[in-house]
Write a protein that holds these residues in place. Structure first.
Motif, PDB file in Angstrom:
ATOM      1  N   VAL A  18       2.902  13.638  -1.594  1.00 38.26           N
ATOM      2  CA  VAL A  18       2.507  15.046  -1.657  1.00 38.26           C
ATOM      3  C   VAL A  18       1.400  15.238  -2.686  1.00 38.26           C
ATOM      4  O   VAL A  18       0.411  15.947  -2.442  1.00 38.26           O
ATOM      5  CB  VAL A  18       3.719  15.936  -2.003  1.00 38.26           C
ATOM      6  N   VAL A  19       1.545  14.610  -3.845  1.00 35.35           N
ATOM      7  CA  VAL A  19       0.543  14.754  -4.903  1.00 35.35           C
ATOM      8  C   VAL A  19      -0.805  14.197  -4.458  1.00 35.35           C
ATOM      9  O   VAL A  19      -1.852  14.799  -4.716  1.00 35.35           O
ATOM     10  CB  VAL A  19       1.017  14.060  -6.193  1.00 35.35           C
ATOM     11  N   ILE A  20      -0.812  13.056  -3.791  1.00 32.53           N
ATOM     12  CA  ILE A  20      -2.074  12.478  -3.320  1.00 32.53           C
ATOM     13  C   ILE A  20      -2.728  13.395  -2.296  1.00 32.53           C
ATOM     14  O   ILE A  20      -3.950  13.608  -2.309  1.00 32.53           O
ATOM     15  CB  ILE A  20      -1.833  11.070  -2.737  1.00 32.53           C
ATOM     16  N   GLY A  21      -1.923  13.986  -1.412  1.00 32.72           N
ATOM     17  CA  GLY A  21      -2.469  14.950  -0.465  1.00 32.72           C
ATOM     18  C   GLY A  21      -3.039  16.175  -1.152  1.00 32.72           C
ATOM     19  O   GLY A  21      -4.133  16.654  -0.814  1.00 32.72           O
ATOM     20  N   ASN A 135      -8.407   2.606  -8.845  1.00 34.06           N
ATOM     21  CA  ASN A 135      -7.816   2.250  -7.549  1.00 34.06           C
ATOM     22  C   ASN A 135      -7.560   0.753  -7.443  1.00 34.06           C
ATOM     23  O   ASN A 135      -6.578   0.317  -6.837  1.00 34.06           O
ATOM     24  CB  ASN A 135      -8.736   2.692  -6.411  1.00 34.06           C
ATOM     25  N   TYR A 136      -8.433  -0.047  -8.040  1.00 35.31           N
ATOM     26  CA  TYR A 136      -8.289  -1.501  -7.993  1.00 35.31           C
ATOM     27  C   TYR A 136      -7.003  -1.937  -8.684  1.00 35.31           C
ATOM     28  O   TYR A 136      -6.389  -2.935  -8.318  1.00 35.31           O
ATOM     29  CB  TYR A 136      -9.498  -2.145  -8.683  1.00 35.31           C
ATOM     30  N   GLY A 137      -6.592  -1.172  -9.693  1.00 35.82           N
ATOM     31  CA  GLY A 137      -5.405  -1.540 -10.470  1.00 35.82           C
ATOM     32  C   GLY A 137      -4.095  -1.268  -9.768  1.00 35.82           C
ATOM     33  O   GLY A 137      -3.030  -1.609 -10.300  1.00 35.82           O
ATOM     34  N   GLY A 138      -4.122  -0.642  -8.592  1.00 37.33           N
ATOM     35  CA  GLY A 138      -2.885  -0.404  -7.856  1.00 37.33           C
ATOM     36  C   GLY A 138      -2.710   1.056  -7.507  1.00 37.33           C
ATOM     37  O   GLY A 138      -3.142   1.945  -8.243  1.00 37.33           O
ATOM     38  N   VAL A 139      -2.065   1.316  -6.374  1.00 36.74           N
ATOM     39  CA  VAL A 139      -1.942   2.677  -5.888  1.00 36.74           C
ATOM     40  C   VAL A 139      -1.042   3.534  -6.776  1.00 36.74           C
ATOM     41  O   VAL A 139      -1.195   4.750  -6.847  1.00 36.74           O
ATOM     42  CB  VAL A 139      -1.425   2.672  -4.424  1.00 36.74           C
ATOM     43  N   GLN A 140      -0.106   2.923  -7.507  1.00 36.56           N
ATOM     44  CA  GLN A 140       0.742   3.709  -8.406  1.00 36.56           C
ATOM     45  C   GLN A 140      -0.072   4.325  -9.532  1.00 36.56           C
ATOM     46  O   GLN A 140       0.171   5.453  -9.948  1.00 36.56           O
ATOM     47  CB  GLN A 140       1.871   2.844  -8.981  1.00 36.56           C
ATOM     48  N   LYS A 141      -1.049   3.566 -10.043  1.00 37.37           N
ATOM     49  CA  LYS A 141      -1.933   4.119 -11.090  1.00 37.37           C
ATOM     50  C   LYS A 141      -2.741   5.287 -10.527  1.00 37.37           C
ATOM     51  O   LYS A 141      -2.951   6.303 -11.201  1.00 37.37           O
ATOM     52  CB  LYS A 141      -2.866   3.028 -11.623  1.00 37.37           C
ATOM     53  N   SER A 142      -3.192   5.138  -9.288  1.00 34.16           N
ATOM     54  CA  SER A 142      -3.937   6.218  -8.652  1.00 34.16           C
ATOM     55  C   SER A 142      -3.060   7.459  -8.490  1.00 34.16           C
ATOM     56  O   SER A 142      -3.498   8.588  -8.716  1.00 34.16           O
ATOM     57  CB  SER A 142      -4.445   5.762  -7.282  1.00 34.16           C
ATOM     58  N   ALA A 143      -1.796   7.259  -8.087  1.00 33.24           N
ATOM     59  CA  ALA A 143      -0.887   8.381  -7.900  1.00 33.24           C
ATOM     60  C   ALA A 143      -0.605   9.075  -9.232  1.00 33.24           C
ATOM     61  O   ALA A 143      -0.530  10.312  -9.298  1.00 33.24           O
ATOM     62  CB  ALA A 143       0.417   7.898  -7.269  1.00 33.24           C
ATOM     63  N   TRP A 144      -0.449   8.296 -10.299  1.00 29.09           N
ATOM     64  CA  TRP A 144      -0.189   8.891 -11.621  1.00 29.09           C
ATOM     65  C   TRP A 144      -1.369   9.730 -12.079  1.00 29.09           C
ATOM     66  O   TRP A 144      -1.202  10.859 -12.550  1.00 29.09           O
ATOM     67  CB  TRP A 144       0.077   7.784 -12.640  1.00 29.09           C
ATOM     68  N   LEU A 284     -11.138  10.434  -6.133  1.00 28.06           N
ATOM     69  CA  LEU A 284     -10.126   9.384  -6.250  1.00 28.06           C
ATOM     70  C   LEU A 284      -9.374   9.208  -4.936  1.00 28.06           C
ATOM     71  O   LEU A 284      -9.212   8.089  -4.426  1.00 28.06           O
ATOM     72  CB  LEU A 284      -9.145   9.741  -7.375  1.00 28.06           C
ATOM     73  N   ALA A 285      -8.913  10.321  -4.362  1.00 26.84           N
ATOM     74  CA  ALA A 285      -8.150  10.254  -3.117  1.00 26.84           C
ATOM     75  C   ALA A 285      -9.030   9.830  -1.941  1.00 26.84           C
ATOM     76  O   ALA A 285      -8.577   9.111  -1.045  1.00 26.84           O
ATOM     77  CB  ALA A 285      -7.505  11.612  -2.834  1.00 26.84           C
ATOM     78  N   LEU A 286     -10.293  10.262  -1.938  1.00 19.71           N
ATOM     79  CA  LEU A 286     -11.201   9.887  -0.853  1.00 19.71           C
ATOM     80  C   LEU A 286     -11.452   8.384  -0.839  1.00 19.71           C
ATOM     81  O   LEU A 286     -11.432   7.752   0.217  1.00 19.71           O
ATOM     82  CB  LEU A 286     -12.526  10.634  -1.004  1.00 19.71           C
ATOM     83  N   ILE A 287     -11.685   7.806  -2.007  1.00 22.01           N
ATOM     84  CA  ILE A 287     -11.915   6.364  -2.082  1.00 22.01           C
ATOM     85  C   ILE A 287     -10.682   5.614  -1.585  1.00 22.01           C
ATOM     86  O   ILE A 287     -10.789   4.613  -0.872  1.00 22.01           O
ATOM     87  CB  ILE A 287     -12.282   5.943  -3.517  1.00 22.01           C
ATOM     88  N   LEU A 288      -9.503   6.107  -1.932  1.00 19.78           N
ATOM     89  CA  LEU A 288      -8.262   5.510  -1.432  1.00 19.78           C
ATOM     90  C   LEU A 288      -8.236   5.512   0.098  1.00 19.78           C
ATOM     91  O   LEU A 288      -7.978   4.490   0.740  1.00 19.78           O
ATOM     92  CB  LEU A 288      -7.050   6.281  -1.957  1.00 19.78           C
ATOM     93  N   GLY A 289      -8.489   6.681   0.686  1.00 20.96           N
ATOM     94  CA  GLY A 289      -8.402   6.818   2.135  1.00 20.96           C
ATOM     95  C   GLY A 289      -9.442   5.999   2.876  1.00 20.96           C
ATOM     96  O   GLY A 289      -9.137   5.324   3.866  1.00 20.96           O
ATOM     97  N   VAL A 290     -10.693   6.046   2.410  1.00 25.36           N
ATOM     98  CA  VAL A 290     -11.762   5.322   3.090  1.00 25.36           C
ATOM     99  C   VAL A 290     -11.530   3.814   3.013  1.00 25.36           C
ATOM    100  O   VAL A 290     -11.733   3.085   3.996  1.00 25.36           O
ATOM    101  CB  VAL A 290     -13.134   5.690   2.495  1.00 25.36           C
ATOM    102  N   SER A 291     -11.084   3.334   1.864  1.00 22.22           N
ATOM    103  CA  SER A 291     -10.861   1.890   1.708  1.00 22.22           C
ATOM    104  C   SER A 291      -9.731   1.408   2.613  1.00 22.22           C
ATOM    105  O   SER A 291      -9.788   0.298   3.156  1.00 22.22           O
ATOM    106  CB  SER A 291     -10.570   1.539   0.248  1.00 22.22           C
TER     107      SER A 291
END
Length: 414
Positions: A18-21, A135-144, A284-291
């Motif tokens: 939910v937070v990423i969305g 983002n390279y460090g892991g999706v949990q870091k991105s979510a935090w 941040l979220a866009l880079i996640l989705g596109v990758s």
């Protein structure tokens, strides 16, 4: 090095998704999309917002149903491939990657424009590099990090709403709902505002990294969309009571102009910081989705196979993330991305048209097909209601993708 067939680690729960969305939807769009939408629709702005919300709801419902069946990275690229065939999946993936890469550059430049206008390009590149590293460090870091960003942005937006609605300049008469921009203006506004709602795609594209995706994704998408819609309605109403549709349509920084008109100019720097933080969250979220979509397309060799590698330690598609980061950084450093909202909206509407067409195949009853039918029609109508430049450029890019697909097929068959 991990093989291209390696899977991603499932670490995200409902709250994380939910937070990423929200990080994608309650982002820079709220600071930027309201003004061009008001310019197009005039007093029909709120109608345009409602139309965009209905189409977004249909798209979200279709995406949630499909994501529960196909919990893999790639979102509609995967759904189109599995339900409609390889070409339609490819077309959806191409539309998403190209449109959202341009949107990434726009978000990065938004950060630069608010943080240091004279060095906007340099700041934009720095932002891309920093968030690619996160983002390279892991999706949990991105979510935090996204959780922190969402909290800051919601706090700033709450201040804007309170200041505007309690101001002596607020006038409910400015909410008079009409259609001074005509039907075409309302539909164009809906298409532009759709840019702000499209972030729930990020939840679906992370399907390979959520726990219990059949339960998590269908819950997370409507929750995130509902919260975002409530925020957008509150902000739009508050700003309209102070500026009116004409003043909002002419504003260059609508939320900053609104708090200034409300008699609290001291809040303007806070709004500027909020806009920069929001743009960072969206980026941040866009880079996640596109990758992740790049990863899925590389697995099927629609993009170079090397981009399908998954890092053995961080369990992320590290080559895809680095490639996306490099392309976005180059764009942010060299191009003027005015009109990126319209271009991105065209690409994403094409993407969701494929999602709805895919969902149409999940059932034969009228009740099962009603939502995807409305969503598909809405996507097509809103896409071609956008400014003509966005339509021409967007259609041209899709044609380039189709030609590339045809050439690759012929080379493989030779």
């Amino acid at each position: 090095m991990a093989q291209s067939s390696a899977g991603l680690r499932r670490t995200l729960g409902v709250g994380d998704a939910v937070v990423i969305g929200l990080g994608s939807m309650v982002g820079a769009g709220i600071f930027a999309a309201l003004a061009p939408a008001a310019h197009a629709a005039g007093s029909g702005l709120l109608i345009g917002l409602a139309v965009a919300a209905v189409v977004a709801y249909c798209n979200a419902t279709s995406s949630a149903r499909l994501a529960a069946l196909y919990p893999a990275s790639g979102g509609t690229y995967v759904y189109g491939r599995e339900r409609l065939g390889e070409f339609w999946g490819y077309l959806a993936g191409w539309a998403f990657v190209v449109g959202k890469t341009a949107s990434c550059a726009a978000m990065a430049l938004t950060v630069g424009a608010y943080v240091w206008p004279d060095q906007a390009h340099a700041v934009a590149v720095a932002a891309v590099v920093a968030l690619t590293a996160v983002n390279y460090g892991g999706v949990q870091k991105s979510a935090w990090l996204t959780r922190v960003i969402v909290a800051v942005v919601l706090a700033v937006l709450a201040c804007v709403v309170v200041v505007c609605l309690t101001s002596g300049e607020a006038d409910a008469g400015r909410l008079d709902i009409g259609a001074s921009g005509g039907l075409g203006g309302v539909l164009q506004a809906a298409g532009l505002l759709f840019f702000a709602f499209a972030g729930y795609a990020r939840i679906a594209t992370l399907g390979e990294e959520v726990r219990d995706p059949a339960r998590t994704i269908p819950r997370a998408i409507p929750i995130a969309l509902g919260i975002a819609l409530a925020v957008y309605v509150c902000v739009a109403v508050a700003v309209l009571t102070v500026l009116g549709s004409d003043g909002l349509g002419d504003a260059t920084a609508p939320l900053a102009d609104a708090v200034r008109a409300a008699g609290v100019p001291g809040l303007v720097p806070v709004v500027r910081v909020g806009a920069a933080v929001a743009a960072l969250g969206s980026l941040l979220a866009l880079i996640l989705g596109v990758s992740r979509t790049t990863l899925a397309m590389a697995r099927d060799r629609h993009l170079p196979g090397a981009l399908a590698a998954v890092h053995p330690r961080f369990q992320v598609p590290h080559r895809a993330e680095l490639a996306v980061g490099v392309v976005v950084a180059v764009l942010a450093a060299t191009v003027d991305v005015r009109g990126a909202i319209g271009f991105s909206s065209f690409g994403v509407l094409a993407y969701y048209a494929v999602a709805n067409a895919s969902a149409w195949t999940l059932g034969s009853s009228l009740s099962a097909r009603a939502v995807p039918a409305v969503g598909l029609l809405g996507c097509v109508v809103l896409a071609f209601a956008l400014p003509w430049v966005s339509v021409v450029v967007g259609a041209g890019v899709l044609v380039v993708g189709v030609v590339a697909y045809g050439v690759r097929r012929k080379l493989r068959a030779a």
